[in-house]
Design a protein around this motif. Structure first.
Motif, PDB file in Angstrom:
ATOM      1  N   GLN A 308       9.728 -54.695 -12.384  1.00 41.78           N
ATOM      2  CA  GLN A 308       9.977 -54.005 -13.649  1.00 41.78           C
ATOM      3  C   GLN A 308      10.712 -54.896 -14.639  1.00 41.78           C
ATOM      4  OE1 GLN A 308       8.592 -50.890 -14.203  1.00 41.78           O
ATOM      5  NE2 GLN A 308       9.092 -51.527 -16.294  1.00 41.78           N
ATOM      6  N   ASP A 312       9.459 -55.834 -18.410  1.00 41.33           N
ATOM      7  CA  ASP A 312      10.290 -55.529 -19.576  1.00 41.33           C
ATOM      8  C   ASP A 312      10.614 -56.775 -20.398  1.00 41.33           C
ATOM      9  OD1 ASP A 312      10.278 -52.896 -18.757  1.00 41.33           O
ATOM     10  OD2 ASP A 312      12.212 -53.028 -17.724  1.00 41.33           O
ATOM     11  N   ILE A 375       5.303 -46.081  -7.494  1.00 41.82           N
ATOM     12  CA  ILE A 375       5.900 -46.210  -8.827  1.00 41.82           C
ATOM     13  C   ILE A 375       4.822 -45.922  -9.875  1.00 41.82           C
ATOM     14  CG2 ILE A 375       7.021 -47.748 -10.462  1.00 41.82           C
ATOM     15  CD1 ILE A 375       8.754 -46.950  -8.091  1.00 41.82           C
ATOM     16  N   LYS A 376       5.076 -44.951 -10.713  1.00 43.52           N
ATOM     17  CA  LYS A 376       4.131 -44.616 -11.766  1.00 43.52           C
ATOM     18  C   LYS A 376       4.303 -45.572 -12.938  1.00 43.52           C
ATOM     19  CE  LYS A 376       3.882 -39.682 -10.670  1.00 43.52           C
ATOM     20  NZ  LYS A 376       4.054 -38.288 -11.194  1.00 43.52           N
ATOM     21  N   PRO A 377       3.194 -46.053 -13.503  1.00 38.40           N
ATOM     22  CA  PRO A 377       3.299 -46.986 -14.635  1.00 38.40           C
ATOM     23  C   PRO A 377       3.939 -46.324 -15.845  1.00 38.40           C
ATOM     24  CG  PRO A 377       1.023 -46.254 -14.329  1.00 38.40           C
ATOM     25  CD  PRO A 377       1.791 -45.756 -13.150  1.00 38.40           C
ATOM     26  N   THR A 378       4.770 -47.089 -16.530  1.00 35.47           N
ATOM     27  CA  THR A 378       5.445 -46.579 -17.722  1.00 35.47           C
ATOM     28  C   THR A 378       4.698 -46.942 -18.998  1.00 35.47           C
ATOM     29  OG1 THR A 378       6.810 -48.585 -17.780  1.00 35.47           O
ATOM     30  CG2 THR A 378       7.693 -46.671 -16.603  1.00 35.47           C
ATOM     31  N   LEU A 379       3.643 -47.779 -18.867  1.00 30.44           N
ATOM     32  CA  LEU A 379       2.865 -48.214 -20.015  1.00 30.44           C
ATOM     33  C   LEU A 379       1.384 -47.957 -19.752  1.00 30.44           C
ATOM     34  CD1 LEU A 379       4.593 -51.676 -20.664  1.00 30.44           C
ATOM     35  CD2 LEU A 379       4.933 -49.581 -21.984  1.00 30.44           C
ATOM     36  N   THR A 381      -2.474 -48.820 -19.123  1.00 30.42           N
ATOM     37  CA  THR A 381      -2.991 -49.894 -18.272  1.00 30.42           C
ATOM     38  C   THR A 381      -3.265 -51.174 -19.055  1.00 30.42           C
ATOM     39  OG1 THR A 381      -3.999 -48.259 -16.805  1.00 30.42           O
ATOM     40  CG2 THR A 381      -4.802 -50.518 -16.650  1.00 30.42           C
ATOM     41  N   LEU A 384      -0.043 -52.804 -20.059  1.00 28.53           N
ATOM     42  CA  LEU A 384       0.621 -53.323 -18.861  1.00 28.53           C
ATOM     43  C   LEU A 384      -0.018 -54.639 -18.422  1.00 28.53           C
ATOM     44  CD1 LEU A 384       2.863 -52.602 -16.861  1.00 28.53           C
ATOM     45  CD2 LEU A 384       1.148 -51.410 -15.485  1.00 28.53           C
TER      46      LEU A 384
END
Length: 398
Positions: A308, A312, A375-379, A381, A384
């Motif tokens: 992560q 970031d 872990i679920k993606p925060t962005l 695909t 990301l």
């Protein structure tokens, strides 16, 4: 009486075909019971006082006959109930066939169903074709059972967390369940081993007892500092990259063409059984084998714990360089070695250099930066993937 029996059989057969046997039995039993009473009492002339005893005997006989007919409708046999695959190896298909024969009198629908608390009807490394089908009376069906250990499955088998063992449940619609046992022995490979474990092995993996391999992988250390490490990077990574340095950097299509599966298997065997500078197969097969090796790592080159932060900080070059210095030593060494190889590869690209850079950054970004499970993606695909490619670009662009 024969007419009643015939009607009973036809009605039972029809109800079976629509999977309503239990209802059919109840309805026909009621009609049949009334028919017997009527036939016996009115046509034969039995006295009411004697009817109860004879009716009971008659019904018992006919119910037994009906039970025999019912059982004959679900006659399915298997040519075997235990299937042993012997040795199973990485990305090498192992195929067996199960013959399901319908020896009954009506069509049978079968389906492999999942067991209690299981997410699927078979383990991830096994595929069943077809997993459900119809079989007409007197016919057989060959069911293909294929084991294939892909890169994402190899790590658990190497570590002993999974085994080539399973029990399949073959369910007959409206009938019983049959059980088939699957067994085999997985041959450990450097594909699916951790970087820490491989750095600690001075000899080829096939020379190491399986118990020792499992013990190495069972340690939860982030670095191998407590053990003597003969290599700064795994010898398998060095062999593949050294081969590509010597024979592939001048090839403008490396990582753009697929390799041959037979050559990839030969490369796997060479890495597992010997320490060699020259590998079999074309540079395209060696390049694909390298990507498979990186994809199969239980903890990626960019360790899960740093994933992560890398995403970031992908657009900040200095921050990315700082994160890499915090990697466990073997992960950091492999990452730098890979980035140096990509820079060398780009140096010999004469045309469309930016396109090749984008392609390589996207490819290695997806493999080297993998999110931890669950872990679920925060962005989105696409965004990301662009972040991952940007992270790689920071280390390979001039």
């Amino acid at each position: 009486m024969q007419d009643v029996q015939f009607l009973y059989f036809i009605f039972l057969l029809g109800c079976y075909c629509v999977n309503l046997l239990c209802v059919a039995d109840l309805l026909v039993y009621t009609v049949y019971k009334h028919s017997i009473y009527k036939l016996r009492h009115t046509q034969i002339g039995i006295r009411p006082a004697d009817f109860k005893l004879q009716r009971t005997s008659c019904l018992h006989s006919e119910v037994v006959t009906a039970s025999i007919v019912y059982s004959c409708l679900h006659q399915v046999t298997l040519d075997r109930v235990e299937i042993d695959y012997g040795e199973v190896t990485f990305v090498e298909p192992a195929i067996q066939y199960l013959i399901v024969a319908n020896t009954g009198q009506v069509p049978v629908e079968f389906e492999f169903i999942k067991k209690l608390n299981d997410t699927g009807y078979c383990k991830q490394w096994l595929s069943i074709t077809p997993y459900k089908d119809y079989i007409m009376p007197g016919e057989k069906r060959d069911v293909k059972l294929e084991i294939y250990v892909s890169p994402i499955m190899a790590a658990k088998l190497n570590a002993g967390e999974d085994k080539i063992e399973d029990i399949l449940v073959l369910h007959l619609m409206g009938g019983k369940d049959l059980f088939v046992t699957i067994s085999g022995v997985y041959v450990p490979s450097c594909f699916g081993m951790s970087l820490q474990a491989l750095c600690q092995l001075p000899s080829p993996l096939r020379d190491v007892p399986v118990a020792n391999i499992i013990q190495l992988e069972s340690h939860n250390e982030t670095d191998g500092s407590q053990h003597e490490r003969p290599y700064d990077i795994p010898k398998e990574v060095y062999s593949m990259l050294n081969h590509l340095y010597e024979y592939g950097v001048h090839d403008g299509t490396i990582f753009q063409q697929p390799g041959l599966h037979s050559e990839i298997l030969a490369i796997r065997n060479a890495l597992d059984t010997a320490i060699t500078d020259k590998l079999p197969g074309s540079v395209h097969s060696v390049a694909e084998a390298l990507l498979m090796f990186l994809e199969a790592l239980p903890d990626p080159v960019v360790p899960y714990q740093f994933y992560q932060r890398c995403i970031d900080c992908a657009q900040e070059v200095a921050a990315c360089e700082q994160i890499v210095t915090e990697f466990p030593s073997c992960h950091g060494n492999v990452f730098r070695y890979l980035m140096a190889f990509i820079r060398t590869l780009l140096y010999f690209v004469n045309t469309n250099r930016s396109d090749v850079l984008d392609s390589l950054a996207m490819m290695f970004g997806r493999i080297l930066l993998r999110p931890p499970q669950g872990i679920k993606p925060t962005l989105p695909t696409r965004l990301l993937d662009n972040r991952k490619a940007t992270f790689i670009t920071n280390f390979v662009s001039e």
